[in-house]
Design a protein around this motif. Structure first.
Motif, mmCIF file in Angstrom:
data_model
loop_
_atom_site.group_PDB
_atom_site.id
_atom_site.type_symbol
_atom_site.label_atom_id
_atom_site.label_comp_id
_atom_site.label_asym_id
_atom_site.label_seq_id
_atom_site.Cartn_x
_atom_site.Cartn_y
_atom_site.Cartn_z
ATOM 1 N N GLU A 90 0.821 -1.209 0.000
ATOM 2 C CA GLU A 90 0.000 0.000 0.000
ATOM 3 C C GLU A 90 0.857 1.261 0.000
ATOM 4 O OE1 GLU A 90 -2.587 -0.474 3.330
ATOM 5 O OE2 GLU A 90 -3.789 -2.053 2.373
ATOM 6 N N THR A 91 1.968 1.238 0.722
ATOM 7 C CA THR A 91 2.846 2.408 0.735
ATOM 8 C C THR A 91 3.469 2.635 -0.640
ATOM 9 O OG1 THR A 91 4.601 0.967 1.594
ATOM 10 C CG2 THR A 91 3.372 2.277 3.194
ATOM 11 N N THR A 92 3.797 1.534 -1.332
ATOM 12 C CA THR A 92 4.364 1.638 -2.679
ATOM 13 C C THR A 92 3.341 2.206 -3.647
ATOM 14 O OG1 THR A 92 5.814 -0.258 -2.258
ATOM 15 C CG2 THR A 92 5.448 0.354 -4.559
ATOM 16 N N LEU A 93 2.103 1.720 -3.557
ATOM 17 C CA LEU A 93 1.041 2.229 -4.425
ATOM 18 C C LEU A 93 0.759 3.702 -4.143
ATOM 19 C CD1 LEU A 93 -1.487 -0.756 -4.365
ATOM 20 C CD2 LEU A 93 -0.219 0.087 -6.361
ATOM 21 N N ALA A 94 0.767 4.074 -2.863
ATOM 22 C CA ALA A 94 0.530 5.475 -2.510
ATOM 23 C C ALA A 94 1.597 6.375 -3.123
ATOM 24 C CB ALA A 94 0.490 5.639 -0.993
ATOM 25 N N ALA A 95 2.843 5.926 -3.088
ATOM 26 C CA ALA A 95 3.928 6.707 -3.684
ATOM 27 C C ALA A 95 3.790 6.751 -5.198
ATOM 28 C CB ALA A 95 5.274 6.103 -3.282
ATOM 29 N N GLU A 96 3.379 5.614 -5.808
ATOM 30 C CA GLU A 96 3.217 5.549 -7.254
ATOM 31 C C GLU A 96 2.130 6.509 -7.744
ATOM 32 O OE1 GLU A 96 1.581 2.322 -10.553
ATOM 33 O OE2 GLU A 96 2.610 1.589 -8.742
ATOM 34 N N TYR A 97 1.053 6.588 -6.992
ATOM 35 C CA TYR A 97 -0.062 7.451 -7.385
ATOM 36 C C TYR A 97 0.032 8.848 -6.763
ATOM 37 C CZ TYR A 97 -2.570 3.671 -9.716
ATOM 38 O OH TYR A 97 -2.960 2.676 -10.594
ATOM 39 N N ARG A 98 1.104 9.089 -6.038
ATOM 40 C CA ARG A 98 1.349 10.400 -5.424
ATOM 41 C C ARG A 98 0.153 10.847 -4.587
ATOM 42 N NH1 ARG A 98 4.363 13.797 -10.346
ATOM 43 N NH2 ARG A 98 6.078 12.283 -10.640
ATOM 44 N N THR A 99 -0.215 9.976 -3.682
ATOM 45 C CA THR A 99 -1.351 10.257 -2.809
ATOM 46 C C THR A 99 -1.014 9.804 -1.399
ATOM 47 O OG1 THR A 99 -3.747 10.029 -2.591
ATOM 48 C CG2 THR A 99 -2.522 8.037 -3.142
ATOM 49 N N SER A 100 -1.897 10.090 -0.481
ATOM 50 C CA SER A 100 -1.672 9.703 0.909
ATOM 51 C C SER A 100 -2.057 8.244 1.111
ATOM 52 C CB SER A 100 -2.506 10.585 1.843
ATOM 53 O OG SER A 100 -3.893 10.350 1.640
ATOM 54 N N LEU A 101 -1.547 7.651 2.172
ATOM 55 C CA LEU A 101 -1.870 6.264 2.479
ATOM 56 C C LEU A 101 -3.361 6.084 2.779
ATOM 57 C CD1 LEU A 101 -0.759 3.420 2.798
ATOM 58 C CD2 LEU A 101 -0.180 3.961 5.173
ATOM 59 N N PRO A 102 -4.008 6.981 3.545
ATOM 60 C CA PRO A 102 -5.459 6.837 3.768
ATOM 61 C C PRO A 102 -6.260 6.870 2.468
ATOM 62 C CG PRO A 102 -4.531 8.304 5.410
ATOM 63 C CD PRO A 102 -3.451 8.059 4.401
ATOM 64 N N THR A 103 -5.869 7.739 1.526
ATOM 65 C CA THR A 103 -6.573 7.801 0.244
ATOM 66 C C THR A 103 -6.377 6.513 -0.540
ATOM 67 O OG1 THR A 103 -6.361 10.210 0.127
ATOM 68 C CG2 THR A 103 -6.750 9.056 -1.948
ATOM 69 N N MET A 104 -5.155 5.978 -0.498
ATOM 70 C CA MET A 104 -4.880 4.728 -1.194
ATOM 71 C C MET A 104 -5.704 3.596 -0.607
ATOM 72 S SD MET A 104 -2.994 3.780 -3.727
ATOM 73 C CE MET A 104 -4.076 2.532 -4.385
ATOM 74 N N ARG A 105 -5.841 3.574 0.691
ATOM 75 C CA ARG A 105 -6.621 2.517 1.342
ATOM 76 C C ARG A 105 -8.113 2.647 1.013
ATOM 77 N NH1 ARG A 105 -3.292 2.582 7.112
ATOM 78 N NH2 ARG A 105 -1.671 1.091 6.444
ATOM 79 N N MET A 106 -8.585 3.871 0.837
ATOM 80 C CA MET A 106 -9.975 4.060 0.424
ATOM 81 C C MET A 106 -10.197 3.497 -0.980
ATOM 82 S SD MET A 106 -10.792 7.901 1.873
ATOM 83 C CE MET A 106 -12.435 7.935 1.135
ATOM 84 N N ALA A 107 -9.217 3.711 -1.870
ATOM 85 C CA ALA A 107 -9.328 3.182 -3.235
ATOM 86 C C ALA A 107 -9.335 1.658 -3.221
ATOM 87 C CB ALA A 107 -8.170 3.704 -4.089
ATOM 88 N N LEU A 108 -8.446 1.070 -2.430
ATOM 89 C CA LEU A 108 -8.393 -0.380 -2.345
ATOM 90 C C LEU A 108 -9.656 -0.938 -1.694
ATOM 91 C CD1 LEU A 108 -4.659 -0.817 -1.259
ATOM 92 C CD2 LEU A 108 -5.644 -1.233 -3.534
ATOM 93 N N GLY A 109 -10.179 -0.214 -0.715
ATOM 94 C CA GLY A 109 -11.415 -0.641 -0.071
ATOM 95 C C GLY A 109 -12.576 -0.674 -1.043
ATOM 96 N N LEU A 110 -12.594 0.266 -1.986
ATOM 97 C CA LEU A 110 -13.642 0.291 -3.003
ATOM 98 C C LEU A 110 -13.553 -0.946 -3.889
ATOM 99 C CD1 LEU A 110 -15.964 2.047 -4.080
ATOM 100 C CD2 LEU A 110 -14.322 3.172 -5.592
ATOM 101 N N LEU A 111 -12.334 -1.321 -4.266
ATOM 102 C CA LEU A 111 -12.154 -2.517 -5.102
ATOM 103 C C LEU A 111 -12.465 -3.794 -4.330
ATOM 104 C CD1 LEU A 111 -8.868 -1.533 -6.976
ATOM 105 C CD2 LEU A 111 -11.232 -1.324 -7.776
#
Length: 248
Positions: A30-51
């Motif tokens: 998740e930290t790698t994806l957050a860095a890849e998408y240039r977003t925060s970790l909470p935002t990345m987790r919200m995206a993954l939660g949607l999927l």
């Protein structure tokens, strides 16, 4: 304009559908994806939660997020004509499902007693159905149907043919016992699964809801003579209700 986590989820969704992220593949941390998408970790987790809620990925504790393999979709349909025979079924859209059914006698728990309008502890005949594709580890749905034992003249029998949880074999038993149905009431609710339901249905993603269905069969004397409780995994089920329009 979509929110940031929705845009990220859409991009990952397209990669899954295109095969760039194959079934069974482990997603980057998740930290790698957050860095890849240039977003925060909470935002990345919200995206993954949607999927996860859509059933596209699953989170394995201590291991990470994985793309889910293809699962067959089960369709709950309720098509009936006033005055005609009800036809209600759980059917597979893209793969055949098998039904395993068992029968026993139980004392009515409070929730079932309230649904059937009988005192708790009333002796009931319980039919338990599991709808499952042979190649998948968890069932798409669990169904429990109940008849009042003292109203049934013979020993409870398993259906002679492969049933669906909404098959008419219980109504045939009632008809043979002299009960005439007046109406069938159904209540559909989307809600989070209980811990037991999540375990039985193999729900691992946070945010995946279940489709809970209550059905009551009421005879011409106003008695609830049959009741069913069905729980379907929301990421593998859809409800389709067709109501005939009668010209006046």
């Amino acid at each position: 304009m979509p929110k940031r986590y929705e845009s990220i989820a859409d991009d990952l969704r397209q990669k899954i559908h295109a095969g760039d992220l194959a079934a069974g593949a482990r997603l980057p941390a998740e930290t790698t994806l957050a860095a890849e998408y240039r977003t925060s970790l909470p935002t990345m987790r919200m995206a993954l939660g949607l999927l996860q809620a859509e059933g596209l990925i699953e989170k394995r504790h201590g291991s990470g997020n994985y793309v889910r393999g293809a699962v067959s979709l089960v369709e709950y349909t309720s098509d009936r004509d006033i005055g005609g025979a009800p036809t209600v079924a759980l059917s597979a859209i893209d793969a055949p499902l098998e039904t395993v059914v068992s029968v026993c006698e139980v004392d009515a728990a409070e929730d079932v007693a309230a649904l059937m309008k009988v005192p708790p502890g009333t002796r009931l005949v319980e039919y338990v159905y599991r709808r499952q594709r042979h190649s998948e580890p968890a069932p798409h749905g669990l169904s429990r149907s109940y008849l009042i034992r003292e109203l049934m003249p013979s020993t409870p029998q398993l259906p002679s043919t492969t049933p669906s949880p909404w098959s008419d074999h219980l109504h045939k038993q009632l008809d043979a016992a002299g009960f005439k149905l007046d109406r069938i009431e159904q209540r559909l609710t989307a809600r989070p699964p209980t811990v037991e339901e999540a375990r039985e249905l193999g729900i691992v993603g946070v945010g995946v809801s279940v489709l809970a269905i209550q059905r009551s069969s009421i005879d011409t004397e106003g008695r609830t003579v049959e009741a069913s409780l069905v729980v379907l995994s929301g990421d593998r089920a859809m409800a389709v209700v067709t109501t005939p329009v009668v010209s006046r």
